[in-house]
Design a protein around this motif. Structure first.
Motif: not given
Length: 282
Positions: A33-34, A180-186, A192-196, A210-212
């Motif tokens: 989140l910086n 989006l990848f970092r939040f998916s990983a966390l 797949r809608i968030h990274y593929d 899509l943003v989660h």
């Protein structure tokens, strides 16, 4: 039309999982989140809402569906509509959660409700989550998930509402694929809608990644935390209004109410149309 009786046997089902609250997970979300927060240490409280990064749907890779989610029919009912979207949350924060404690999440299927909307058949799934720590129930959440038919037409932004109030606080968010990848990983979210990009555009017919929904919620709560750092949330009510995509910068905005006990926050897409609302009491 899907009938309500089809899923009656799933209502009331429960499942539980346990997690250790580590500083590493919270520090990773803070960095995502910086934020410039110092590293958390044993006994520190984690920010409200951040418990979501500690509970994961852990299933074998072979037990995931074509969309990346765990296959339906185990705990979740076998809803045969292809598109799954987070629709909103109501949460009450009873007690703090501390780094170093074990927490338990108990999820109950509260309701499975078929409906028919403008886009065709819909099924609304209502889940109750209770997060329990060493001192008892820390968080109670009611989460709504909606299942939809395949997309037939594109969403028209001009039919969506604009900001509900004049913004006092505002921040731009660039929803990069890395965010989006970092939040998916966390959250171990393999949807797949968030990274593929190929899948989301060619199979689910969205214009971009899509943003989660939970990420947007956490960003709104982070804006509240930044602006009213001396306040703790009692309750929030969050409603997803329209999707946000990685193709455009979006805004998170808000304002405190005159009563000094509540605030309204919201997210706007690139056309300044409403994507999410969050009502907070403190």
């Amino acid at each position: 039309m899907i009938t309500k009786d089809r899923y009656i046997d799933w209502v009331g089902k429960k499942e539980s999982s346990n997690a250790l609250v580590t500083s590493n997970h919270a520090d990773a979300l803070s960095a995502t989140l910086n934020r410039d927060d110092p590293p958390l240490k044993e006994g520190d409280t984690i920010p409200q809402g951040w418990h979501v990064i500690y509970f994961h749907e852990i299933v074998k890779l072979c037990e995931t569906g074509s969309d990346g989610h765990p296959k339906r029919g185990e705990f979740l009912p076998p809803i045969d509509l292809p598109r799954r979207m987070w629709a909103g949350t109501k949460a009450t924060y009873h007690k703090p959660i501390y780094v170093g404690e074990w927490i338990k999440k108990t999820t109950t299927i509260e309701a499975v409700t078929p409906k028919v909307g403008k886009t065709g058949d819909l099924v609304f799934l209502k889940l109750k989550h209770e997060i329990e720590g060493n001192n008892g129930i820390a968080v109670t959440e009611i989460q709504d998930v909606v299942y939809r038919e395949e997309a037939k037409t594109s969403l028209t932004y001009d039919i969506l509402p604009s900001a509900p109030f004049p913004a006092v606080w505002s921040r731009d968010v660039e929803p990069t694929p890395v965010l989006l990848f970092r939040f998916s990983a966390l959250t171990m979210n393999s949807h797949r809608i968030h990274y593929d990009r190929k899948y989301v555009m060619e199979v689910e017919n969205y214009p971009g990644l899509l943003v989660h929904g939970p990420l947007t919620q956490i960003l709104l709560m982070d804006l509240f935390r930044h602006q009213l750092s001396n306040k703790l949330l009692k309750d929030i009510s969050v409603r997803a209004v329209s999707p946000l995509y990685d193709t455009h910068v979006f805004k998170i905005q808000g304002c405190a109410d005159n009563d000094g006990k509540s605030a309204n926050l919201w997210a706007l897409n690139h056309n300044d149309k409403l994507a999410m609302t969050l009502k907070a009491s403190f």
